[in-house]
Write a protein that holds these residues in place. Structure first.
Motif, mmCIF file in Angstrom:
data_model
loop_
_atom_site.group_PDB
_atom_site.id
_atom_site.type_symbol
_atom_site.label_atom_id
_atom_site.label_comp_id
_atom_site.label_asym_id
_atom_site.label_seq_id
_atom_site.Cartn_x
_atom_site.Cartn_y
_atom_site.Cartn_z
ATOM 1 N N UNK A 48 26.316 -43.516 20.286
ATOM 2 C CA UNK A 48 26.064 -43.314 18.854
ATOM 3 C C UNK A 48 26.625 -44.483 18.046
ATOM 4 N N UNK A 49 27.808 -44.955 18.449
ATOM 5 C CA UNK A 49 28.399 -46.103 17.748
ATOM 6 C C UNK A 49 27.528 -47.343 17.916
ATOM 7 N N UNK A 50 26.985 -47.532 19.100
ATOM 8 C CA UNK A 50 26.111 -48.686 19.323
ATOM 9 C C UNK A 50 24.831 -48.579 18.475
ATOM 10 N N UNK A 51 24.304 -47.375 18.360
ATOM 11 C CA UNK A 51 23.114 -47.197 17.512
ATOM 12 C C UNK A 51 23.431 -47.529 16.055
ATOM 13 N N UNK A 52 24.614 -47.118 15.616
ATOM 14 C CA UNK A 52 25.013 -47.430 14.245
ATOM 15 C C UNK A 52 25.164 -48.944 14.050
ATOM 16 N N UNK A 53 25.732 -49.592 15.054
ATOM 17 C CA UNK A 53 25.882 -51.056 14.970
ATOM 18 C C UNK A 53 24.516 -51.719 14.919
ATOM 19 N N UNK A 54 23.578 -51.214 15.698
ATOM 20 C CA UNK A 54 22.238 -51.809 15.704
ATOM 21 C C UNK A 54 21.564 -51.615 14.358
ATOM 22 N N UNK A 55 21.698 -50.465 13.758
ATOM 23 C CA UNK A 55 21.104 -50.220 12.438
ATOM 24 C C UNK A 55 21.745 -51.116 11.379
ATOM 25 N N UNK A 88 30.889 -49.952 8.661
ATOM 26 C CA UNK A 88 31.785 -50.432 9.716
ATOM 27 C C UNK A 88 32.924 -49.436 9.931
ATOM 28 N N UNK A 89 33.415 -48.884 8.810
ATOM 29 C CA UNK A 89 34.482 -47.895 8.923
ATOM 30 C C UNK A 89 34.009 -46.672 9.687
ATOM 31 N N UNK A 90 32.778 -46.228 9.488
ATOM 32 C CA UNK A 90 32.222 -45.081 10.216
ATOM 33 C C UNK A 90 32.076 -45.399 11.719
ATOM 34 N N UNK A 91 31.654 -46.656 11.996
ATOM 35 C CA UNK A 91 31.500 -47.073 13.404
ATOM 36 C C UNK A 91 32.855 -47.053 14.098
ATOM 37 N N UNK A 92 33.893 -47.577 13.393
ATOM 38 C CA UNK A 92 35.238 -47.586 13.989
ATOM 39 C C UNK A 92 35.707 -46.162 14.276
ATOM 40 N N UNK A 93 35.472 -45.281 13.309
ATOM 41 C CA UNK A 93 35.866 -43.872 13.509
ATOM 42 C C UNK A 93 35.140 -43.272 14.717
ATOM 43 N N UNK A 94 33.876 -43.609 14.849
ATOM 44 C CA UNK A 94 33.092 -43.096 15.976
ATOM 45 C C UNK A 94 33.622 -43.619 17.305
ATOM 46 N N UNK A 95 33.962 -44.907 17.345
ATOM 47 C CA UNK A 95 34.468 -45.510 18.586
ATOM 48 C C UNK A 95 35.859 -44.983 18.938
ATOM 49 N N UNK A 96 36.652 -44.647 17.939
ATOM 50 C CA UNK A 96 37.991 -44.126 18.220
ATOM 51 C C UNK A 96 37.952 -42.729 18.860
ATOM 52 N N UNK A 97 36.805 -42.091 18.790
ATOM 53 C CA UNK A 97 36.662 -40.786 19.452
ATOM 54 C C UNK A 97 36.503 -40.902 20.971
#
Length: 446
Positions: free
Chosen positions: A384-391, A412-421
């Motif tokens: 999901x984080x990778x999809x967000x980065x691609x978008x 970017x903050x949302x992506x970081x939060x997603x990756x920290x999970x």
């Protein structure tokens, strides 16, 4: 006689000696006539005083010792006569017994001529044959009763002794005398118990031979029974002392071999009749033990199989972090191990051991499920984080647009939060940490 020859001769010599020394020729003739007269008279033998009365009136100097010796010589000694007579009779008896011994020698060339001329001389042989014939029949019948109706090993031993005695009796019966019956002697003896026919002799021989073979077979059977029972007891002791499955299996094999030895004992023997009930008991006991061992081995096999599945799973887990497929494989291996342990029943020998492993494997299975879920969740979070980065990369606003930069910082903050999970120990954890560092660096640049 009143004066025997020895006493007369002794006194005559003494009187001649005294007369010669004294010159009593007349006195000598008188005394010698007296002695001759007494030697011809029958009656009580003269004693010392009687002899003195016949001699001392003519020869006063005759010594007392001379008269004493003459009286002693004149004393009757019946035992000497009996001794002589006994010697003569004994010599005759010895000669007669020697003759009897000679004519009764067990040789046809000696006995046959005597049997034709003087059969009474063979009476000792006839008596001996009669006795041996009677004893041979009696011992044979006793042996037959003891051996064929034996109830213990002692009967067999006694039967063997009777067979040996019967054989000795038959050996004393002269084969050359078969068919000959001393009629006169048998009539004198009041009848003989034997006929000495060849068929009868052969029948007795055959019976003794059969009894010898039967005794030999009975002894061998008893020996085999004793050996087999000793082997069974030894195998049972080895089984009870066994500490490993291999030792127990070897004891079971020895036990089975000893039982097989019992089945080879002839049923018609005493040992065979005793074996029937014992064999049934031994087989029942063996089946119980063998069944217990088989069940134990089966249980042990299932426990060992479960351990093998668990070991394979542990080898895979040692390579962590694992992918979802690897965690699923580990999960399947532990489930298979648990299924093997669940097949062990409460009555099985290793039930407690199986339950211990079951509890351990169930706990491990729960941890595996957690790790599998963690891996699956990490993959989903990372994707999901990778999809967000691609978008985000697709819709980047112009760098001069301040409002667009603020929006990018928020994404970017949302992506970081997603990756920290993404949890540690998962396959994408390290990649997630790299992306977090990159995202934080990019946010600082904006």
């Amino acid at each position: 006689m009143r004066l025997n020859a020895k006493a007369k001769s002794f006194l005559t010599k003494e009187i001649h000696r005294e007369a010669e020394s004294l010159g009593f020729e007349v006195q000598k003739d008188i005394v010698l006539k007296r002695l001759n007269q007494l030697a011809q008279e029958k009656g009580k033998p003269l004693g010392k005083e009687d002899l003195a009365g016949q001699v001392t009136d003519m020869f006063p100097t005759m010594g007392d010792q001379t008269l004493t010796k003459a009286a002693k010589l004149n004393t009757a000694q019946p035992w000497r006569l009996w001794l002589k007579a006994g010697g003569v009779v004994g010599a005759g008896l010895v000669g007669f017994m020697g003759l009897i011994w000679l004519v009764n020698l067990p040789y046809p060339m000696v006995r046959r001529p005597v049997a034709r001329v003087a059969p009474m001389l063979l009476l000792p042989s006839y008596l001996n044959m009669d006795r041996n014939y009677r004893e041979a029949i009696a011992h044979g019948e006793q042996a037959d009763q003891l051996v064929n109706n034996a109830t213990s090993a002692a009967d067999i031993e006694l039967g063997a002794e009777k067979v040996r005695l019967a054989q000795q009796n038959l050996d004393q019966l002269p084969v050359w005398f078969l068919g000959y019956e001393p009629v006169k002697v048998c009539q004198f003896m009041g009848g003989c118990s034997w006929n000495f026919t060849f068929d009868e002799f052969q029948q007795a021989r055959a019976q003794v031979g059969r009894m010898e073979a039967r005794v030999f077979q009975e002894k061998n059977a008893l020996s085999a029974l004793t050996t087999a029972e000793q082997n069974i007891q030894g195998a049972k002791a080895s089984y009870e002392q066994a500490t490993t499955p291999e030792q127990r299996q070897a004891a079971i094999a020895s036990w089975q071999g000893a039982i097989n030895q019992l089945t080879l004992i002839p049923e018609k023997t005493l040992a065979g009749s005793q074996t029937t009930n014992r064999l049934r008991n031994y087989e029942q006991e063996f089946q119980q033990v063998a069944g217990l061992v088989a069940a134990t081995n089966q249980t042990q096999t299932m426990v060992m199989a479960a351990q093998q599945f668990a070991q394979r799973a542990d080898q895979t887990m040692a390579q962590a972090p694992l992918t979802t497929n690897q965690w699923q494989e580990v999960l399947n291996l532990y489930q298979e191990a648990i299924q093997r342990l669940q097949m062990v029943q409460p009555q099985d020998a290793q039930y407690l051991s199986a339950q211990t492993f079951l509890a351990e494997y169930t706990e491990t299975l729960g941890k595996i499920r957690i790790n599998l879920a963690a891996e699956q969740g990490a993959i989903a979070q990372f994707d999901q984080a990778q999809n967000q980065i691609q978008n985000l990369l697709t819709n980047l606003p112009p760098s001069s647009d301040s409002q667009g930069r603020n929006r990018i910082k928020g994404e970017i903050s949302q992506i970081i939060n997603q990756l920290q999970k993404v949890q540690p120990g998962t396959t994408v954890y390290d990649q997630a940490q790299i992306l977090i560092d990159q995202a934080q660096s990019r946010a600082q640049q904006l």
